[in-house]
Design a protein around this motif. Structure first.
Motif, mmCIF file in Angstrom:
data_model
loop_
_atom_site.group_PDB
_atom_site.id
_atom_site.type_symbol
_atom_site.label_atom_id
_atom_site.label_comp_id
_atom_site.label_asym_id
_atom_site.label_seq_id
_atom_site.Cartn_x
_atom_site.Cartn_y
_atom_site.Cartn_z
ATOM 1 N N GLU A 183 -2.656 17.969 -0.610
ATOM 2 C CA GLU A 183 -3.045 16.561 -0.560
ATOM 3 C C GLU A 183 -1.923 15.673 -1.107
ATOM 4 O OE1 GLU A 183 -5.444 15.536 1.142
ATOM 5 O OE2 GLU A 183 -5.257 13.418 0.619
ATOM 6 N N ASP A 184 -1.151 16.219 -2.019
ATOM 7 C CA ASP A 184 -0.001 15.495 -2.549
ATOM 8 C C ASP A 184 0.955 15.134 -1.412
ATOM 9 O OD1 ASP A 184 2.727 15.253 -3.890
ATOM 10 O OD2 ASP A 184 1.426 15.512 -5.631
ATOM 11 N N ILE A 185 1.237 16.123 -0.578
ATOM 12 C CA ILE A 185 2.143 15.885 0.549
ATOM 13 C C ILE A 185 1.492 14.973 1.571
ATOM 14 C CG2 ILE A 185 3.340 17.012 2.477
ATOM 15 C CD1 ILE A 185 3.891 19.328 0.585
ATOM 16 N N ALA A 186 0.177 15.140 1.767
ATOM 17 C CA ALA A 186 -0.529 14.275 2.726
ATOM 18 C C ALA A 186 -0.413 12.810 2.307
ATOM 19 C CB ALA A 186 -1.997 14.685 2.815
ATOM 20 N N LEU A 187 -0.627 12.540 1.030
ATOM 21 C CA LEU A 187 -0.570 11.146 0.551
ATOM 22 C C LEU A 187 0.854 10.595 0.668
ATOM 23 C CD1 LEU A 187 -2.891 11.396 -2.601
ATOM 24 C CD2 LEU A 187 -3.408 10.224 -0.467
ATOM 25 N N SER A 188 1.837 11.440 0.381
ATOM 26 C CA SER A 188 3.230 10.991 0.524
ATOM 27 C C SER A 188 3.553 10.682 1.980
ATOM 28 C CB SER A 188 4.205 12.050 0.005
ATOM 29 O OG SER A 188 3.957 12.292 -1.355
ATOM 30 N N LEU A 194 0.841 -1.202 0.000
ATOM 31 C CA LEU A 194 0.000 0.000 0.000
ATOM 32 C C LEU A 194 0.878 1.255 0.000
ATOM 33 C CD1 LEU A 194 -2.856 1.097 -0.041
ATOM 34 C CD2 LEU A 194 -2.905 0.983 2.438
ATOM 35 N N GLY A 195 2.005 1.192 0.704
ATOM 36 C CA GLY A 195 2.948 2.316 0.695
ATOM 37 C C GLY A 195 3.453 2.590 -0.718
ATOM 38 N N GLN A 196 3.796 1.525 -1.423
ATOM 39 C CA GLN A 196 4.281 1.659 -2.795
ATOM 40 C C GLN A 196 3.196 2.247 -3.700
ATOM 41 O OE1 GLN A 196 7.216 1.283 -4.088
ATOM 42 N NE2 GLN A 196 6.804 1.156 -6.286
ATOM 43 N N ARG A 197 1.989 1.772 -3.545
ATOM 44 C CA ARG A 197 0.870 2.301 -4.337
ATOM 45 C C ARG A 197 0.702 3.809 -4.097
ATOM 46 N NH1 ARG A 197 0.165 -0.254 -8.395
ATOM 47 N NH2 ARG A 197 -1.180 -2.059 -8.535
ATOM 48 N N LEU A 198 0.658 4.182 -2.812
ATOM 49 C CA LEU A 198 0.421 5.590 -2.490
ATOM 50 C C LEU A 198 1.553 6.478 -2.975
ATOM 51 C CD1 LEU A 198 -1.025 5.591 1.130
ATOM 52 C CD2 LEU A 198 -2.201 6.250 -0.959
ATOM 53 N N SER A 199 2.769 5.918 -2.977
ATOM 54 C CA SER A 199 3.920 6.753 -3.340
ATOM 55 C C SER A 199 3.807 7.240 -4.780
ATOM 56 C CB SER A 199 5.230 5.992 -3.137
ATOM 57 O OG SER A 199 5.359 4.989 -4.123
ATOM 58 N N SER A 200 3.038 6.530 -5.615
ATOM 59 C CA SER A 200 2.965 7.013 -6.995
ATOM 60 C C SER A 200 1.981 8.177 -7.160
ATOM 61 C CB SER A 200 2.679 5.872 -7.985
ATOM 62 O OG SER A 200 1.625 5.086 -7.565
ATOM 63 N N TRP A 201 1.373 8.619 -6.069
ATOM 64 C CA TRP A 201 0.614 9.878 -6.114
ATOM 65 C C TRP A 201 1.563 11.073 -6.034
ATOM 66 C CZ3 TRP A 201 -4.052 11.278 -7.548
ATOM 67 C CH2 TRP A 201 -5.092 10.346 -7.523
ATOM 68 N N CYS A 202 2.787 10.833 -5.594
ATOM 69 C CA CYS A 202 3.734 11.931 -5.385
ATOM 70 C C CYS A 202 3.903 12.732 -6.677
ATOM 71 C CB CYS A 202 5.075 11.364 -4.916
ATOM 72 S SG CYS A 202 6.223 12.633 -4.463
ATOM 73 N N SER A 203 3.648 14.005 -6.607
ATOM 74 C CA SER A 203 3.690 14.970 -7.732
ATOM 75 C C SER A 203 2.426 14.908 -8.592
ATOM 76 C CB SER A 203 4.919 14.792 -8.615
ATOM 77 O OG SER A 203 4.697 13.769 -9.568
ATOM 78 N N HIS A 249 2.813 -6.369 -11.684
ATOM 79 C CA HIS A 249 3.280 -5.123 -12.314
ATOM 80 C C HIS A 249 3.878 -4.181 -11.274
ATOM 81 C CE1 HIS A 249 1.527 -6.249 -16.138
ATOM 82 N NE2 HIS A 249 0.417 -6.569 -15.496
ATOM 83 N N LEU A 250 3.210 -4.132 -10.123
ATOM 84 C CA LEU A 250 3.719 -3.264 -9.049
ATOM 85 C C LEU A 250 5.114 -3.721 -8.628
ATOM 86 C CD1 LEU A 250 1.877 -1.962 -5.945
ATOM 87 C CD2 LEU A 250 3.972 -3.247 -5.623
ATOM 88 N N LEU A 251 5.286 -5.050 -8.452
ATOM 89 C CA LEU A 251 6.580 -5.569 -7.998
ATOM 90 C C LEU A 251 7.668 -5.328 -9.035
ATOM 91 C CD1 LEU A 251 5.651 -8.959 -6.283
ATOM 92 C CD2 LEU A 251 6.175 -6.778 -5.206
ATOM 93 N N SER A 252 7.314 -5.465 -10.315
ATOM 94 C CA SER A 252 8.347 -5.306 -11.342
ATOM 95 C C SER A 252 8.929 -3.903 -11.276
ATOM 96 C CB SER A 252 7.793 -5.621 -12.730
ATOM 97 O OG SER A 252 6.846 -4.655 -13.102
ATOM 98 N N GLU A 253 8.084 -2.928 -10.925
ATOM 99 C CA GLU A 253 8.596 -1.565 -10.799
ATOM 100 C C GLU A 253 9.357 -1.392 -9.475
ATOM 101 O OE1 GLU A 253 5.941 1.559 -12.289
ATOM 102 O OE2 GLU A 253 6.424 2.644 -10.453
ATOM 103 N N LEU A 278 1.432 9.602 4.219
ATOM 104 C CA LEU A 278 0.792 8.329 4.544
ATOM 105 C C LEU A 278 1.645 7.186 4.012
ATOM 106 C CD1 LEU A 278 -3.004 8.989 3.730
ATOM 107 C CD2 LEU A 278 -1.769 9.446 5.848
ATOM 108 N N SER A 279 2.135 7.369 2.802
ATOM 109 C CA SER A 279 2.980 6.349 2.188
ATOM 110 C C SER A 279 4.241 6.100 3.025
ATOM 111 C CB SER A 279 3.352 6.809 0.777
ATOM 112 O OG SER A 279 4.408 6.051 0.265
ATOM 113 N N LEU A 280 4.862 7.187 3.460
ATOM 114 C CA LEU A 280 6.098 7.042 4.256
ATOM 115 C C LEU A 280 5.827 6.362 5.597
ATOM 116 C CD1 LEU A 280 7.809 10.452 3.477
ATOM 117 C CD2 LEU A 280 8.602 8.193 2.785
ATOM 118 N N ASP A 281 4.681 6.652 6.206
ATOM 119 C CA ASP A 281 4.310 5.949 7.448
ATOM 120 C C ASP A 281 4.285 4.447 7.198
ATOM 121 O OD1 ASP A 281 3.951 8.277 8.863
ATOM 122 O OD2 ASP A 281 1.761 8.285 8.727
#
Lengths: 247, 94
Positions: A33-38, A17-26, A230-234, A40-43
């Motif tokens: 909200e961009d920073i908020a999602l990042s 879920l962290g990896q998924r959320l991190s792709s909202w960055c930018s 697909h997520l893992l390959s990235e 959450l991802s870092l947590d």
């Protein structure tokens, strides 16, 4: 090693879920909200890191990085909900809301585990997850109780993701054993509280709770939807292409 | 939301007992969102123990054209500073 697998299951949901959320960055809907999602991802990455370090200790040979970057799809035990695509902002919010309610209840119980490491990680994670719940819940209400369009779209997110909420409450042999030993959580006991929080929120949001139909299942044994590979390959590309890379 | 969301001023209290200091501003559509956005933007590195948010439109500011009338008259009133007292020997922290 039941405890190892039990620990990996918790860790994997956080890292995926962290990896998924991190792709909202930018790409967030607003700068705030961009920073908020990042955040959450870092947590979630932080929680995954503590859990994978513990898994490494239990395993004795593999490092935390080995667990994160050198396992294949079938060796990941994250809840299928966590690997679902970000979709639009409403999809991401509903996914996070479902997960946060579950996580909040799960960590509340796990913080009383007889396993001191899991109990300590749970207690620390609980503080973070409380905010995840507050943040995602307020967005569910805002979008559900927002405009006709936002209500329609988030209702669809709700209907689409509902089938992945059954996994929260499953108990397999490992769960039973961990629960009996006082280490793990009785997942099925979380359901009534989960229902209560979700129902209250949906009511406040003018959203309709979907019917419990067929529920997806299988992540406890490494069965996943098409999206995880697909997520893992990235996520794993760099350490796999350059095995001894340091940065 | 980008088109019409409000701007809120953010004040952070770094420690219990200290005054809240202006930290910057955020966009938000309601007070809950304003508080959460302020938390996410301005307290990521352990900066705060309390946050205030106030809609920018609710802040009343003096105008720069009033500057002369507001502030110049105090320029030549040195006696308003408590600097004309003789300090007793040995007194500290005054």
């Amino acid at each position: 090693m039941d405890l190892l697998k039990y620990t990996l299951r918790i860790a994997d949901s956080s890292i995926i879920l962290g990896q998924r959320l991190s792709s909202w960055c930018s790409k967030g809907p607003t700068l705030e909200e961009d920073i908020a999602l990042s955040n959450l991802s870092l947590d979630l990455f932080g929680q995954a890191n503590s859990l994978l370090e513990y898994a490494s200790e239990l395993d004795g040979t593999k490092s935390a990085d080995d667990f994160a970057f050198k396992r294949n799809e079938r060796e990941f035990y994250n809840l299928q909900l966590t690997e679902q695509l970000n979709g639009h902002f409403g999809d991401t919010i509903v996914r996070h809301f479902f997960f946060s309610v579950y996580s909040f209840l799960f960590y509340s119980k796990l913080s009383n585990s007889k396993d001191e490491t899991l109990a300590a990680i749970a207690a620390k994670s609980l503080k973070e997850i409380k905010y995840h719940l507050t943040h995602s819940k307020s967005w569910v209400i805002r979008l559900g109780d927002g405009t006709e369009e936002s209500n329609k779209r988030i209702q669809k997110s709700l209907n689409d993701l509902w089938q992945f909420t059954g996994e929260f409450f499953e108990m397999d042999d490992i769960d039973q054993k961990m629960y009996k030993e006082g280490i793990g959580v009785n997942n099925s006991s979380l359901k009534s509280e989960w229902d209560k929080i979700v129902n209250t929120t949906l009511k406040e949001s003018n959203l309709i709770r979907p019917e419990d139909g067929h529920m997806q299942s299988g992540s406890k044994n490494g069965m996943h939807t098409e999206h995880l590979g697909h997520l893992l390959s990235e996520m794993q590309f760099l350490p796999r292409a350059y095995p001894d890379a340091e940065w | 939301m980008t088109g019409n969301s409000n701007i809120w001023e953010v004040f952070i209290q770094s420690k219990n007992g200290l005054a809240h200091k202006h930290a910057g501003n955020v966009h938000a559509d309601d007070k809950e969102m304003a508080l959460q956005n302020a938390r996410d933007l301005y307290t990521r590195r352990n900066e705060g123990s309390c946050i205030w948010v106030v809609k920018s439109e609710h802040i009343v500011s003096s105008e720069s054209e009033d500057g002369e009338a507001f502030f110049d008259p105090s320029n030549d009133k040195m006696y308003r500073h408590p600097t004309f007292y003789t300090m007793p020997d040995g007194s500290k922290h005054i």
